[in-house]
Design a protein around this motif. Structure first.
Motif, short mmCIF file in Angstrom:
data_model
loop_
_atom_site.label_atom_id
_atom_site.label_comp_id
_atom_site.label_asym_id
_atom_site.label_seq_id
_atom_site.Cartn_x
_atom_site.Cartn_y
_atom_site.Cartn_z
N SER A 76 0.85 -1.18 0.00
CA SER A 76 0.00 0.00 0.00
C SER A 76 0.89 1.23 0.00
O SER A 76 2.12 1.13 -0.01
N ASP A 77 0.25 2.40 0.05
CA ASP A 77 1.02 3.63 0.11
C ASP A 77 1.85 3.72 1.39
O ASP A 77 2.85 4.44 1.43
N LEU A 78 1.43 2.99 2.42
CA LEU A 78 2.12 3.04 3.70
C LEU A 78 3.25 2.04 3.81
O LEU A 78 4.21 2.26 4.55
N GLY A 79 3.13 0.89 3.13
CA GLY A 79 4.16 -0.12 3.29
C GLY A 79 3.74 -1.44 2.70
O GLY A 79 3.09 -1.49 1.66
N GLN A 80 4.10 -2.51 3.39
CA GLN A 80 3.85 -3.83 2.86
C GLN A 80 3.69 -4.82 4.01
O GLN A 80 4.01 -4.51 5.16
N GLY A 128 -4.32 2.17 7.69
CA GLY A 128 -3.83 0.82 7.40
C GLY A 128 -4.85 -0.03 6.67
O GLY A 128 -5.97 0.39 6.35
N ARG A 129 -4.46 -1.26 6.45
CA ARG A 129 -5.24 -2.20 5.65
C ARG A 129 -6.35 -2.82 6.51
O ARG A 129 -6.08 -3.59 7.44
N THR A 130 -7.59 -2.50 6.19
CA THR A 130 -8.71 -2.87 7.04
C THR A 130 -8.83 -4.37 7.23
O THR A 130 -9.08 -4.85 8.36
N ALA A 131 -8.65 -5.15 6.17
CA ALA A 131 -8.80 -6.60 6.29
C ALA A 131 -7.82 -7.18 7.30
O ALA A 131 -8.17 -8.07 8.07
N SER A 132 -6.59 -6.66 7.31
CA SER A 132 -5.60 -7.16 8.26
C SER A 132 -5.88 -6.65 9.67
O SER A 132 -5.71 -7.38 10.65
#
Length: 299
Positions: free
Chosen positions: A38-42, A259-263
């Motif tokens: 993502s734009d924030l990281g991995q 952050g990534r909602t699913a995670s």
């Protein structure tokens, strides 16, 4: 200062070791390995749902960086809010099928924030592990806490009691006047020793994850249960959801940082029931559980 790559490599190794250990209980169900950017990281999210023994099991690694540290990550150091930062860690939540196997949560994480004016770096570790039973088996809870204590003992004779008390305070639902489970270890803003020693403690916590929880799966996963046990499990899991959505700083940080909602919401149980009136305990193991979550026990 240590290289952060060494910390990242360890987190990835820990994630894989936990996934491998859990997978041994599910020969007919595989973990989904979801690599994301993502734009924030991995990161890598490893998730299994609908298994024979795990209703849901997630073991996630993430590495993110951004220009402004969210307030949820700097509660004890408000002066760092808004600084550029990097954060990495492993987080896991296991919701078993059998009501006699407790839910388990653990994470280890590392933050480093840099002052762009001076170049000064501020770093800290955080994490812990905690247990949420649905039928209280005192021998299992005692064994869990002894593994936590063993992880702390080489570093300080008083560290276990300190971090256990932190855990009891943190995993508390004030609107219910009860704790989420029976505790464990919790630490944050942890940099009291040189980085290498703090990292060694984090590695000891990682080993405790194996020693404290995995034996309980093997011991209890085949115990017989009935519908009343499942009903009480689903009722108690609603309190797990309430804590994670209302009070958990990791969830709040993930949402605040985009952050990534699913995670982030991987921690939710697949089934939870709310009742207008609390579901009353039906046996001694359930009554003992209610007593233990209302007043922390010195296990």
């Amino acid at each position: 200062m240590m290289q952060t790559q060494e910390i990242q490599d360890y987190f990835l190794q820990l994630q894989q070791s936990i996934v491998d250990a859990l997978a041994q209980h599910e020969p007919n169900h595989a973990f989904i390995q979801d690599r994301w950017q993502s734009d924030l990281g991995q990161g890598i999210s490893c998730v299994l749902q609908g298994g024979e023994h795990f209703a849901s099991a997630g073991v996630n690694f993430s590495f993110v960086e951004a220009a402004a540290l969210p307030a949820a990550a700097s509660q004890k150091r408000p002066q760092l809010a808004g600084l550029p930062y990097q954060a990495m860690g492993v987080s896991m939540v296991i919701h078993p099928v059998n009501p006699f196997v407790p839910t388990f949560h653990a994470n280890v994480r590392f933050f480093i924030a840099t002052d762009p004016q001076t170049g000064e770096q501020h770093w800290w570790f955080g994490g812990g592990l905690d247990l949420t039973p649905y039928q209280l088996i005192e021998a299992d809870v005692t064994a869990f806490h002894r593994a936590c204590e063993a992880a702390c003992r080489p570093f300080s004779p008083t560290l276990y009691q300190e971090l256990k008390a932190n855990c009891d305070r943190y995993f508390y639902l004030p609107h219910r006047q009860e704790h989420r489970g029976v505790g464990g270890l919790f630490f944050d803003d942890f940099n009291r020793w040189p980085m290498a020693q703090c990292f060694a403690f984090v590695q000891a916590v990682g080993e405790a994850i194996h020693q404290a929880y995995l034996p309980l799966i093997e011991k209890r996963k085949m115990m017989p249960y009935d519908q009343s046990h499942l009903d009480f499990q689903a009722f108690r899991r609603s309190r797990y959801v309430e804590f994670n959505l209302l009070f958990d700083r990791g969830t709040i940080f993930g949402i605040q940082s985009g952050g990534r909602t699913a995670s982030i919401l991987m921690s939710m149980p697949p089934v939870a029931h709310w009742h207008y009136q609390d579901l009353p305990p039906k046996d001694e193991a359930q009554r003992a559980l209610i007593a233990a979550i209302r007043q922390p026990v010195d296990w």
